[in-house]
Design a protein around this motif. Structure first.
Motif, PDB file in Angstrom:
ATOM      1  N   ALA A   1       0.826  -1.219   0.000  1.00  8.41           N
ATOM      2  CA  ALA A   1       0.000   0.000   0.000  1.00  8.41           C
ATOM      3  C   ALA A   1       0.862   1.273   0.000  1.00  8.41           C
ATOM      4  N   PRO A   2       1.674   1.453  -1.059  1.00 10.23           N
ATOM      5  CA  PRO A   2       2.531   2.642  -1.100  1.00 10.23           C
ATOM      6  C   PRO A   2       1.712   3.918  -1.208  1.00 10.23           C
ATOM      7  N   LYS A   3       2.352   5.013  -0.847  1.00 12.23           N
ATOM      8  CA  LYS A   3       1.709   6.324  -0.910  1.00 12.23           C
ATOM      9  C   LYS A   3       1.261   6.636  -2.337  1.00 12.23           C
ATOM     10  N   GLU A   4       2.110   6.295  -3.308  1.00 10.91           N
ATOM     11  CA  GLU A   4       1.818   6.635  -4.692  1.00 10.91           C
ATOM     12  C   GLU A   4       2.453   5.614  -5.630  1.00 10.91           C
ATOM     13  N   ILE A   5       1.794   5.396  -6.787  1.00 11.21           N
ATOM     14  CA  ILE A   5       2.299   4.501  -7.818  1.00 11.21           C
ATOM     15  C   ILE A   5       2.268   5.246  -9.153  1.00 11.21           C
ATOM     16  N   PHE A   6       3.410   5.264  -9.843  1.00  5.88           N
ATOM     17  CA  PHE A   6       3.506   5.805 -11.198  1.00  5.88           C
ATOM     18  C   PHE A   6       3.667   4.610 -12.134  1.00  5.88           C
ATOM     19  N   LEU A   7       2.759   4.467 -13.083  1.00  3.77           N
ATOM     20  CA  LEU A   7       2.735   3.320 -13.986  1.00  3.77           C
ATOM     21  C   LEU A   7       3.006   3.745 -15.419  1.00  3.77           C
ATOM     22  N   MET A   8       3.928   3.036 -16.085  1.00  6.97           N
ATOM     23  CA  MET A   8       4.117   3.147 -17.540  1.00  6.97           C
ATOM     24  C   MET A   8       4.516   1.764 -18.045  1.00  6.97           C
ATOM     25  N   ILE A   9       3.642   1.159 -18.839  1.00  2.00           N
ATOM     26  CA  ILE A   9       3.902  -0.184 -19.365  1.00  2.00           C
ATOM     27  C   ILE A   9       3.109  -0.352 -20.661  1.00  2.00           C
ATOM     28  N   GLY A  10       3.621  -1.180 -21.558  1.00  3.79           N
ATOM     29  CA  GLY A  10       2.866  -1.516 -22.757  1.00  3.79           C
ATOM     30  C   GLY A  10       3.672  -1.529 -24.046  1.00  3.79           C
ATOM     31  N   ILE A  11       4.807  -0.844 -24.088  1.00  2.00           N
ATOM     32  CA  ILE A  11       5.558  -0.779 -25.339  1.00  2.00           C
ATOM     33  C   ILE A  11       6.082  -2.153 -25.755  1.00  2.00           C
ATOM     34  N   ASN A  12       6.519  -2.957 -24.805  1.00  2.03           N
ATOM     35  CA  ASN A  12       7.026  -4.285 -25.154  1.00  2.03           C
ATOM     36  C   ASN A  12       5.903  -5.205 -25.639  1.00  2.03           C
ATOM     37  N   ASP A  13       4.686  -4.987 -25.160  1.00  2.07           N
ATOM     38  CA  ASP A  13       3.541  -5.737 -25.681  1.00  2.07           C
ATOM     39  C   ASP A  13       3.387  -5.449 -27.175  1.00  2.07           C
ATOM     40  N   ILE A  14       3.508  -4.171 -27.538  1.00  3.32           N
ATOM     41  CA  ILE A  14       3.393  -3.772 -28.946  1.00  3.32           C
ATOM     42  C   ILE A  14       4.524  -4.412 -29.751  1.00  3.32           C
ATOM     43  N   PHE A  15       5.750  -4.374 -29.225  1.00  5.68           N
ATOM     44  CA  PHE A  15       6.885  -4.984 -29.911  1.00  5.68           C
ATOM     45  C   PHE A  15       6.668  -6.485 -30.126  1.00  5.68           C
ATOM     46  N   GLN A  16       5.990  -7.130 -29.172  1.00  8.70           N
ATOM     47  CA  GLN A  16       5.766  -8.574 -29.265  1.00  8.70           C
ATOM     48  C   GLN A  16       4.531  -8.935 -30.082  1.00  8.70           C
ATOM     49  N   GLY A  17       3.866  -7.925 -30.642  1.00  6.79           N
ATOM     50  CA  GLY A  17       2.757  -8.194 -31.538  1.00  6.79           C
ATOM     51  C   GLY A  17       1.389  -8.291 -30.884  1.00  6.79           C
ATOM     52  N   TYR A  18       1.272  -7.953 -29.610  1.00  7.46           N
ATOM     53  CA  TYR A  18      -0.036  -7.957 -28.956  1.00  7.46           C
ATOM     54  C   TYR A  18      -0.908  -6.891 -29.617  1.00  7.46           C
ATOM     55  N   GLY A  19      -2.190  -7.160 -29.703  1.00  7.64           N
ATOM     56  CA  GLY A  19      -3.122  -6.211 -30.277  1.00  7.64           C
ATOM     57  C   GLY A  19      -3.474  -5.103 -29.303  1.00  7.64           C
ATOM     58  N   VAL A  20      -3.954  -3.999 -29.843  1.00  8.22           N
ATOM     59  CA  VAL A  20      -4.332  -2.843 -29.031  1.00  8.22           C
ATOM     60  C   VAL A  20      -5.367  -3.235 -27.980  1.00  8.22           C
ATOM     61  N   GLU A  21      -6.348  -4.034 -28.360  1.00  3.89           N
ATOM     62  CA  GLU A  21      -7.409  -4.426 -27.413  1.00  3.89           C
ATOM     63  C   GLU A  21      -6.858  -5.247 -26.253  1.00  3.89           C
ATOM     64  N   GLN A  22      -5.960  -6.179 -26.538  1.00  4.06           N
ATOM     65  CA  GLN A  22      -5.379  -7.003 -25.475  1.00  4.06           C
ATOM     66  C   GLN A  22      -4.537  -6.150 -24.526  1.00  4.06           C
ATOM     67  N   ILE A  23      -3.760  -5.242 -25.080  1.00  6.98           N
ATOM     68  CA  ILE A  23      -2.919  -4.377 -24.248  1.00  6.98           C
ATOM     69  C   ILE A  23      -3.785  -3.492 -23.365  1.00  6.98           C
ATOM     70  N   THR A  24      -4.787  -2.870 -23.950  1.00  6.15           N
ATOM     71  CA  THR A  24      -5.638  -1.976 -23.140  1.00  6.15           C
ATOM     72  C   THR A  24      -6.450  -2.766 -22.123  1.00  6.15           C
ATOM     73  N   ARG A  25      -6.856  -3.972 -22.460  1.00  5.24           N
ATOM     74  CA  ARG A  25      -7.564  -4.813 -21.478  1.00  5.24           C
ATOM     75  C   ARG A  25      -6.661  -5.089 -20.267  1.00  5.24           C
ATOM     76  N   ASN A  26      -5.392  -5.431 -20.538  1.00  6.31           N
ATOM     77  CA  ASN A  26      -4.447  -5.676 -19.440  1.00  6.31           C
ATOM     78  C   ASN A  26      -4.186  -4.404 -18.637  1.00  6.31           C
ATOM     79  N   LEU A  27      -4.033  -3.279 -19.326  1.00 10.87           N
ATOM     80  CA  LEU A  27      -3.818  -2.011 -18.619  1.00 10.87           C
ATOM     81  C   LEU A  27      -5.013  -1.671 -17.721  1.00 10.87           C
ATOM     82  N   LYS A  28      -6.211  -1.880 -18.222  1.00  9.15           N
ATOM     83  CA  LYS A  28      -7.413  -1.632 -17.419  1.00  9.15           C
ATOM     84  C   LYS A  28      -7.443  -2.539 -16.200  1.00  9.15           C
ATOM     85  N   THR A  29      -7.037  -3.799 -16.389  1.00 10.50           N
ATOM     86  CA  THR A  29      -6.999  -4.742 -15.263  1.00 10.50           C
ATOM     87  C   THR A  29      -5.975  -4.286 -14.218  1.00 10.50           C
TER      88      THR A  29
END
Length: 181
Positions: free
Chosen positions: A58-86
């Motif tokens: 339970a940290p005070k704050e979380i800064f998140l940036m993830i997803g570029i490697n999903d794109i490099f690996q060929g994941y679709g936009v919908e799958q990436i955004t679904r994971n980000l939403k999760t």
């Protein structure tokens, strides 16, 4: 074995991939409460897998940036955004006391490595959906992407290989985050 800095309820955690891992946060922000949980090569599934370590503290704050490697690996936009939403929903549910800040995915410069067609258009699509979801969930979203662009690509001054950042790129990122810390 390299020991990781412990996450506490007073920590500010940066969560992401190699861009985050190689971001010398304590140097740029001169703070001892920052904990870096970037992992080179990580994808959204990897963050989901290791998210409990962060939310349990339970940290005070979380800064998140993830997803570029999903794109490099060929994941679709919908799958990436679904994971980000999760990821976002799990952070909100599992650690409601933590302030969450989501950062856009940075552009790439395909002149350095022609990894595939329209990578930047996929990045734009993910960022657009991510920003809308953050607005819906009332989560702070920082559009870093637009500040790193030059002629529709990652500014050559900010990269040495088309995807990773130079010192000047990290300086720009730190400058953009300064008001949010």
């Amino acid at each position: 074995m390299l020991l990781k800095k412990k996450i506490t309820s007073d920590s500010i955690v940066f969560l992401g991939d190699s861009l985050t891992e190689w971001f010398n946060l304590e140097n740029y922000f001169l703070r001892k409460d920052i904990v870096n949980r970037g992992v080179a090569g990580d994808i959204t599934d990897g963050v989901l897998y290791r998210l409990e370590e962060i939310t349990a503290a339970a940290p005070k704050e979380i800064f998140l940036m993830i997803g570029i490697n999903d794109i490099f690996q060929g994941y679709g936009v919908e799958q990436i955004t679904r994971n980000l939403k999760t990821i976002i929903d799990r952070i909100i549910e599992d650690t409601p006391s933590s302030k969450l800040t989501v950062q856009s995915i940075l552009p790439i410069n395909e002149d350095y490595f022609p990894i595939g067609d329209n990578m930047n258009s996929k990045i734009n699509a993910v960022n657009e959906q991510l920003e809308g979801f953050c607005r819906l969930r009332k989560v702070k979203y920082i559009n870093l992407h637009e500040h790193f662009l030059y002629k529709g690509k990652l500014n050559p001054e900010y990269t040495y290989d088309g995807g990773h950042l130079t010192e000047k790129g990290y300086e720009k990122w730190a400058q953009l985050l300064q008001a949010h810390l």
